[in-house]
Design a protein around this motif. Structure first.
Motif, PDB file in Angstrom:
ATOM      1  N   ARG A  22       0.907  -1.151   0.062  1.00 60.41           N
ATOM      2  CA  ARG A  22       0.034  -0.097  -0.005  1.00 60.41           C
ATOM      3  C   ARG A  22       0.780   1.228  -0.122  1.00 60.41           C
ATOM      4  NH1 ARG A  22      -3.720  -3.636   3.540  1.00 60.41           N
ATOM      5  NH2 ARG A  22      -4.803  -4.443   1.819  1.00 60.41           N
ATOM      6  N   TRP A  53      -2.117   9.989  -1.515  1.00 59.88           N
ATOM      7  CA  TRP A  53      -2.533   8.627  -1.867  1.00 59.88           C
ATOM      8  C   TRP A  53      -3.607   7.966  -1.091  1.00 59.88           C
ATOM      9  CZ3 TRP A  53       3.485   6.945  -2.681  1.00 59.88           C
ATOM     10  CH2 TRP A  53       3.758   7.531  -3.815  1.00 59.88           C
ATOM     11  N   LEU A  54      -3.884   8.806   0.231  1.00 59.12           N
ATOM     12  CA  LEU A  54      -4.786   8.037   0.834  1.00 59.12           C
ATOM     13  C   LEU A  54      -6.282   8.400   0.735  1.00 59.12           C
ATOM     14  CD1 LEU A  54      -6.233   9.749   3.603  1.00 59.12           C
ATOM     15  CD2 LEU A  54      -3.658   9.431   4.199  1.00 59.12           C
ATOM     16  N   VAL A  55      -6.498   9.776   0.050  1.00 61.60           N
ATOM     17  CA  VAL A  55      -7.843  10.239  -0.147  1.00 61.60           C
ATOM     18  C   VAL A  55      -8.763   9.474  -1.080  1.00 61.60           C
ATOM     19  CG1 VAL A  55      -7.448  12.569   0.622  1.00 61.60           C
ATOM     20  CG2 VAL A  55      -7.112  12.041  -1.725  1.00 61.60           C
ATOM     21  N   LYS A  56      -9.911   9.473  -0.961  1.00 64.00           N
ATOM     22  CA  LYS A  56     -10.559   8.539  -1.928  1.00 64.00           C
ATOM     23  C   LYS A  56     -11.139   9.185  -3.183  1.00 64.00           C
ATOM     24  CE  LYS A  56     -14.639   6.403  -0.626  1.00 64.00           C
ATOM     25  NZ  LYS A  56     -15.704   6.353   0.295  1.00 64.00           N
ATOM     26  N   ALA A  57     -11.446  10.599  -3.099  1.00 64.86           N
ATOM     27  CA  ALA A  57     -12.052  11.112  -4.313  1.00 64.86           C
ATOM     28  C   ALA A  57     -11.544  12.707  -4.687  1.00 64.86           C
ATOM     29  CB  ALA A  57     -13.506  11.177  -4.265  1.00 64.86           C
ATOM     30  N   TYR A  63       0.567   4.382   0.120  1.00 63.10           N
ATOM     31  CA  TYR A  63       0.193   5.661   1.240  1.00 63.10           C
ATOM     32  C   TYR A  63       1.029   5.139   2.662  1.00 63.10           C
ATOM     33  CZ  TYR A  63      -3.729   3.639   3.733  1.00 63.10           C
ATOM     34  OH  TYR A  63      -4.743   3.106   4.325  1.00 63.10           O
TER      35      TYR A  63
END
Lengths: 318, 230
Positions: free
Chosen positions: B121, B174-178, B123
């Motif tokens: 992963r 890198w961790l945000v969804k949208a 992030y």
């Protein structure tokens, strides 16, 4: 002459609704006391609609797990039309107008129709269904929905032999839904929000069109006036504030799959063994609890729905 | 009344000490607010809220720490340097809290899950890299360690803060969804702060090579010069 049999008394009949709600408050204040703080709680009535349903049928599909508090259900929401963080929908949807509201049911069917929300409320007998809700972000809730099976509505429009899928669409109204406005880097999602089910999934008795929760009409932040609830799939499948339901020949493209097809699929069945690319799905945090618990295949509804996917590769069902 | 010719020292010794105390209290506030909310039961999802708040403050303070040198050079408020260590150490403290919450409360110390995170992963890899790069910086933040290492070595070591900050910005993106608006804003501030340093560095090396070859090199004028520390 119609002879109406009196239904058997249930706990709901003997426990006043307000008392039922106070129980939650009581538990919370107990927790706060235990935590050593004799402070007034930050929650007040976060309830929006406040219109009560009478004579709700109970359902054998309901779980007897402890309910998530009304405060949590109505203040921790993913509803990007009303903002990106969990607290925004409750605040920004306060003035959202859900009357008048019409839903168009169309596509591959013999008698398409447009039906108003009031007609839906009076025409379909509402039940209480206590379901687990598992979000793709690895949190979960237990919610006492009020609603009726989607199948009942679909049968009314008589799907043709060609209908294989159902597509759902949320309202587009940037005036009322600030999250749909253009931001600094364009649109957050490709509005309107769309979701889809295979017809047999849509006809499954678990699949619910919900118009309320905790015995009252749906608060705006939970998808008023009507939303989908598909308890064995990740929460994003349960589309909110629906304005159209279309029967289709081909598999529709749902919003999150269009956004990031490597992360979100069409089926999105809850599966602890298929990780989201960025996090594990093996466990979930029940909102209100501190530590995580294991996630169940099909969110615990395998008995009712696993057979829908016989012969399919479970890895493809995300 | 101030007599003509008297310099007002905004950062006199006494005042500095008071300001530092205030800063210390201010930097404790995010943590204090969290503890208060946690105890009063105002957090619907405590672990998520703890993770997010400690993470964002670690990043904010890292950026403020990196802003000290440019602000000093641009404004001449050289005594700002006296606040930098506290800012940096607080950033690291929030980072440590953030990492511990992830380890103990989110992943419940599950070796298997953490291993997958660290290998698959991006992030998480970025966040972990940032933290690891910052550990030696925190360990060498005392006067004693500074003296033991000597200014030059200390400074060289502490340049690790640049890759650490880049890793932190990537971790957030890198961790945000949208919607990447918020992480992009932080990344842009970082780009500005690092860009300023790069410019200073280029002017300096340009001038150095210019003087070596001939005297009429470029890089003249009132350009800022990199100080003893950055």
């Amino acid at each position: 002459m119609i002879i109406r049999r009196k239904p058997e008394l249930t706990d709901n009949d003997v426990t006043d609704y307000n008392l039922y709600r106070q129980r939650r408050k009581f538990i919370q204040s107990g927790f706060a006391l235990a935590a050593g703080a004799m402070l007034p709680l930050g929650f007040d009535s976060a309830v929006a609609a406040g219109v009560k349903f009478n004579d709700l049928k109970e359902s054998p599909f309901s779980t007897d797990e402890e309910l998530t508090s009304l405060e949590a259900i109505t203040s921790y929401n993913n509803f990007y039309e009303f903002g990106l963080d969990k607290e925004s929908p409750a605040k920004l949807s306060r003035d959202f107008k859900t009357r008048p509201w019409e839903i168009s049911v169309n596509g591959e069917c013999h008698s398409p129709m447009t039906i108003g929300i009031e007609d839906i409320l009076s025409e379909f007998p509402m039940e209480e269904r206590i379901y687990r809700l598992r979000c793709v972000e690895a949190w979960s809730m237990v919610i006492p929905w009020v609603g009726f099976p989607l199948a009942a509505l679909l049968k009314k429009v008589e799907p043709t032999m060609d209908a294989k899928y159902v597509e759902f669409t949320t309202l587009v109204d940037p005036e009322q839904m600030p999250g749909q406005r253009r931001g600094l880097f364009g649109y957050v999602l490709d509005w309107p929000y769309r979701e889809g089910l295979r017809l047999d999934e849509a006809m499954n008795p678990l699949t619910l069109l919900s118009t309320g929760l905790y015995g009252e009409q749906l608060p705006n932040q939970n998808g008023a006036p009507i939303r989908l609830v598909v308890p064995w799939k990740y929460g994003f499948k349960s589309i909110k504030s629906i304005v159209s339901i279309t029967l289709k020949r081909e598999q529709p493209l749902n919003t999150w799959q269009a956004q990031a097809s490597n992360e979100y699929g069409f089926y999105a069945n809850v599966n602890p063994e298929v990780d989201h690319p960025r996090w594990s799905q093996a466990r979930e945090r029940r909102v209100g609890e501190f530590l995580k618990r294991p996630t169940l295949p099909f969110n615990g509804y395998a008995e009712q729905v696993a057979s829908l996917y016989n012969g399919m590769d479970p890895k493809k069902l995300y | 009344m101030v007599l003509p010719g008297t310099r007002i020292d905004l950062f006199g010794e006494n005042r500095l000490r008071t300001l530092k105390t205030f800063l210390f209290i201010a930097l404790c506030m995010p943590a204090a607010t969290l503890v208060f909310d946690l105890v009063s039961g105002a957090l619907i999802e405590p672990v998520e809220e703890l993770t997010k708040t400690t993470g964002i403050w670690a990043l904010r303070l890292l950026l403020v720490t990196l802003a000290i040198t440019p602000i000093r050079k641009l404004t001449g408020w050289h005594k700002l340097i006296r606040f930098r260590r506290m800012l940096g150490v607080f950033s690291f403290t929030y980072m440590t809290l953030h990492f511990s919450i992830y380890l103990f409360l989110d992943r419940l110390l599950s070796g298997e899950e953490i291993f997958t995170d660290l290998t698959e992963r991006p992030y998480i890899i970025a966040g972990f890299t940032c933290f690891m790069l910052c550990v030696p910086l925190a360990l060498t933040s005392t006067d004693r360690m500074m003296r033991r290492l000597g200014g030059r070595h200390w400074q060289r070591l502490h340049r690790l803060v640049y890759p650490a900050a880049i890793a932190a910005a990537l971790h957030f993106i890198w961790l945000v969804k949208a919607d990447i608006t918020e992480p992009i804003i932080y990344a842009s501030i970082l780009a500005l702060l690092l860009g300023w340093r790069l410019r200073v560095f280029m002017i300096k090396s340009d001038r150095r090579s210019g003087t070596k070859r001939s005297n009429n090199g470029s890089g003249q004028g009132s350009t800022p010069v990199m100080g003893q520390s950055s």
